[in-house]
Design a protein around this motif. Structure first.
Motif, PDB file in Angstrom:
ATOM      1  N   TYR A  74       0.834  -1.204   0.000  1.00 32.53           N
ATOM      2  CA  TYR A  74       0.000   0.000   0.000  1.00 32.53           C
ATOM      3  C   TYR A  74       0.870   1.258   0.000  1.00 32.53           C
ATOM      4  CZ  TYR A  74      -3.718   3.171   1.736  1.00 32.53           C
ATOM      5  OH  TYR A  74      -4.630   4.190   1.903  1.00 32.53           O
ATOM      6  N   ARG A  78       0.792   4.202  -2.812  1.00 37.25           N
ATOM      7  CA  ARG A  78       0.325   5.541  -2.458  1.00 37.25           C
ATOM      8  C   ARG A  78       1.435   6.580  -2.441  1.00 37.25           C
ATOM      9  NH1 ARG A  78      -4.787   5.687  -3.535  1.00 37.25           N
ATOM     10  NH2 ARG A  78      -4.689   7.799  -2.663  1.00 37.25           N
ATOM     11  N   ASP A 284      -8.775   0.926  -3.569  1.00 34.34           N
ATOM     12  CA  ASP A 284      -8.178   2.174  -4.047  1.00 34.34           C
ATOM     13  C   ASP A 284      -9.202   3.106  -4.704  1.00 34.34           C
ATOM     14  OD1 ASP A 284      -5.765   1.284  -3.097  1.00 34.34           O
ATOM     15  OD2 ASP A 284      -4.868   0.903  -5.064  1.00 34.34           O
TER      16      ASP A 284
END
Length: 407
Positions: A74, A78, A284
């Motif tokens: 993640y 990101r 997402d």
């Protein structure tokens, strides 16, 4: 490609919730104080929890729950930063993780720097760890806030042993610049101190601001830093206990591995399941819709304040769904929130709880339907008109709205 904003759930459904936001006050009050949002869960989270209930997966959290790998992936998606999964552990929530790290890196009576106005549990957490709070307020530049690096250096030079960082900052919504974080890492390294970084609001950073993980800010950060974070704020999972503690060096990882075994056992299985689903790619698109909704509301609040509370001061936050608003010009006292709740039936967070810099301030949760936000500010605006009329305008002093569009 534009993303459609998430739609908040209807009030009649939200008032069926049994959480703090919806059970602290009566139905005549609009609750905008605690950091809970009004949206349905990401579908992947709902599906994962439903499946767990269907098969009775309600036992103990396993010794290797997999959240280390999920968070690392993640963070890479990101923020372009992939921490080593071997240096990621887990616990019940962010403040649990912060207090245990502070216990490990400080001794009783050591001073820990906090940067007010700041999330009220920071003060309690430092004390729970046996340390003493050292206040180094954020610098207020009029259109933005920043870390007072000179002040922090003075504190470290005088013997403070750690800095408890809020990145992004709550309640101001400030996303600290990479250069500031790098300078902080170098200071901590120079003085043999540590930095414990609460990064729970990081996924909620609004463009054009760019979030920088503290551990990725400079080479020195890996040697001095401990990051504690969770999906709980972004994905509204506070009741499902799970957070991660991330380190960047063998030495700091060893400190976390040496924490009592109960620290990891405090993570609930449903919390792990929900956090893993939140960190998965399937969530997402939901996050992008949430960001679109919050971006709209943070800007709408500026417009509403201009129309209904023109003497308020507000800077559009870089991150999150919490707005820091100075209403001191209206003469509602050092702590305006109780008066506003009583007279306007809008519950806001108490500014002075964030530090003495919060006198005359309130924190407003904009993670709601735009019409709910509009109703709340209109109610407070009517209160302002009524109290101004009662006082003959004598309590009002001139100030202005500050809406920082580029921060």
């Amino acid at each position: 490609m534009s993303v459609s904003p998430l739609q908040a759930l209807p009030l009649e459904l939200l008032r069926q919730r049994t959480s703090t936001k919806w059970r602290s006050y009566g139905d005549d009050v609009i609750p905008m104080f605690v950091a809970e949002t009004d949206f349905a869960l990401a579908p992947a989270i709902t599906a994962a929890l439903q499946r767990a209930v269907e098969i009775g997966d309600t036992g103990y959290t396993p010794p290797r729950p997999g959240i280390d790998l999920d968070f690392a992936d993640y963070a890479q998606r990101r923020w372009g930063w992939r921490p080593d999964p071997a240096k990621i552990r887990w616990t019940g929530d962010v403040m649990m993780g912060v207090v245990e790290v502070l216990r490990a890196v400080t001794s009783p009576g050591d001073r820990v720097v906090v940067t007010p106005p700041v999330y009220p549990p920071f003060y309690d957490t430092v004390e729970e760890a046996g340390a003493v709070v050292e206040r180094v307020p954020l610098l207020d530049h009029g259109d933005r806030w920043s870390l007072d690096l000179d002040g922090i250096e003075r504190a470290l030079a005088d013997g403070a042993r750690s800095v408890l960082l809020c990145n992004p900052h709550n309640p101001t919504g400030t996303v600290h610049a990479r250069e500031s974080l790098a300078a902080l890492a170098r200071l901590a390294h120079r003085y043999g101190a540590t930095v414990v970084s609460d990064e729970i609001h990081a996924p909620l950073t609004h463009a054009p601001a760019v979030f920088t993980p503290f551990l990725d800010a400079a080479p020195e950060a890996a040697a001095v830093g401990y990051t504690v974070t969770s999906a709980s704020k972004t994905y509204n999972l506070a009741g499902l206990k799970c957070a991660v503690i991330v380190t960047g060096s063998e030495e700091t990882a060893a400190v976390v591995r040496a924490l009592p075994w109960e620290v990891e056992w405090r993570a609930g299985l449903f919390g792990v399941i929900a956090n893993r689903a939140a960190f998965a790619p399937d969530s997402d698109q939901w996050l992008e819709g949430l960001l679109a909704a919050l971006d709209h509301n943070r800007r709408l609040l500026a417009d509403l304040l201009t129309e209904h509370l023109p003497l308020a001061r507000y800077r559009i936050p870089d991150a999150g769904f919490l707005a820091w608003v100075d209403v001191s010009a209206y003469g509602w006292g050092d702590n305006p929130a109780p008066f506003i709740r009583r007279e306007a039936k809008v519950a806001l967070h108490h500014g002075p709880l964030f530090g003495e810099e919060g006198v005359g301030h309130v924190r407003i949760n904009v993670g709601c339907d735009p019409e709910v936000l509009r109703d709340a500010i209109e109610r407070i605006g009517r209160l302002a008109v009524a109290t101004d009329a009662d006082a003959g305008g004598s309590s009002i002093v001139e100030t202005s709205l500050v809406a920082s569009e580029d921060r």
